[in-house]
Scaffold this active site. Structure first.
Site: not given
Lengths: 114, 249
Positions: B157, B159, B161
């Protein structure tokens, strides 16, 4: 759509981009190279393809039917959209290019580690 | 022309606007007088009530999965056909799947990357084509503090964002010369559907570590989004605005 209508639309879109970007433009000829002769930069080409997509309701690039590197001249643009609108474009051969790229990178890494 | 100088209401596309933060964004933009188009996998009560209510003239929803890239692109094209412009995009759709990386299902990794990153990039591309023609527009990517700081169990997650923030900076440079601004908003933990997964201990720990002493509310974030879309933010691009009550400071 007939060839002459495609050419007219392409010319109008080129003129619109040049006008908006204040790119001096005398006449546009089919043999003119988009970057070298007309002076369009990459974002100008992106804007041109956006105008063309809105006009023709067709985007050969996002559908992977063409690569932007296929286009050099005004004639190339007309040919591309003519084929696209006729449905005779074949998917761009990106795999070969990717294979060539990865082979090149592998050779480079091998040389470094040697 | 810029986004707010036009006297016409702005046409704003919000991905994932049926619940959570997306729902709050849609409600806030409608209250501003904007024309809002959104899509999500399933219809919620919020969507149903908007479609039946007085805002129905300025609100449109479509059942589309954000990873169905072709349908998303068709929807954007339809919006342009109908409105003749797209003034702003809020790239909000996202999923949060946690898990230790080595134990995560490959399918979950692909889903996270597909919706949170590729979905956002492809939607931005679809909208940017029209913004380029108008030489104006504002794109807001909803990122997260998880992309700024590391959190165990959220590496993938995170990575997606962090990738979104990088995308924001790159695209801002690419499109700035055409009057199109691109920014990220990175909320901290919010009281939304997604934070309901937190257990009471996790919740208390987050509150203890937050200088402002509480979880965030959607309204804490929508104000920043409204500002970034508006002409008041006309010289702000390529930035990540962190809204977390100070937890990352």
């Amino acid at each position: 759509m007939k060839r002459n209508e495609i050419e007219k639309t392409v010319m109008e879109c080129i003129q619109r981009v040049c006008h908006e970007q204040s790119i001096p433009l005398k006449t546009v000829e089919f043999h003119h190279r988009v970057v070298e002769d007309l002076g369009l930069r990459s974002l100008d080409v992106a804007t041109l393809t956006a105008f063309l997509e809105s006009s023709f309701k067709f985007d050969p690039f996002s559908q992977n039917l063409a690569s932007i590197t296929d286009i050099r001249t005004v004639k190339d643009i007309c040919d591309l959209y003519e084929k696209g609108l006729k449905g005779t474009l074949k998917p761009a051969a990106t795999d070969d290019a990717n294979d060539a790229d990865s082979a090149r990178i592998k050779r480079k890494l091998a040389r470094r580690s040697a | 022309m810029n986004v707010t100088q036009s006297k016409k209401p702005r046409v704003v596309v919000v991905s994932g606007g049926s619940r959570g933060l997306g729902k709050a964004i849609v409600a806030e933009l409608l209250a501003e007088g904007d024309i809002v188009y959104t899509f999500s996998r399933s219809q919620t009560e919020f969507v149903t009530s908007l479609m039946a209510g007085p805002e129905s003239q300025r609100f449109s929803w479509r059942a589309i999965d954000g990873t169905d890239f072709e349908s998303v692109e068709h929807y954007v094209n339809e919006i342009f056909e109908r409105e003749g412009r797209i003034d702003a995009l809020v790239n909000n759709a996202g999923i949060a799947i946690d898990g230790v990386l080595t134990l995560m299902r490959t399918e979950d990794i692909s889903s996270l990357l597909g919706l949170n990153l590729e979905g956002a990039i492809r939607l931005a591309r679809s909208c940017a084509k029209f913004m380029l023609q108008a030489r104006a527009g504002s794109i807001i990517n909803i990122s997260s503090i998880i992309g700024i700081r590391g959190y165990s169990g959220l590496s993938v997650y995170s990575a997606t964002k962090a990738g979104l923030d990088g995308f924001t900076r790159g695209l801002a440079r690419e499109l700035g010369g055409r009057g199109i601004r691109v920014n990220s908003v990175a909320p901290g933990y919010l009281e939304t559907d997604m934070s309901e997964k937190l257990n009471p201990d996790q919740r208390d720990q987050i509150i203890r570590r937050t200088p402002m002493g509480r979880l965030g509310k959607s309204a804490d974030v929508t104000g920043a989004i409204k500002f970034l879309i508006s002409d008041e933010a006309r010289f702000i691009t390529g930035q990540t605005v962190v809204i977390d009550g100070g937890i990352t400071c």
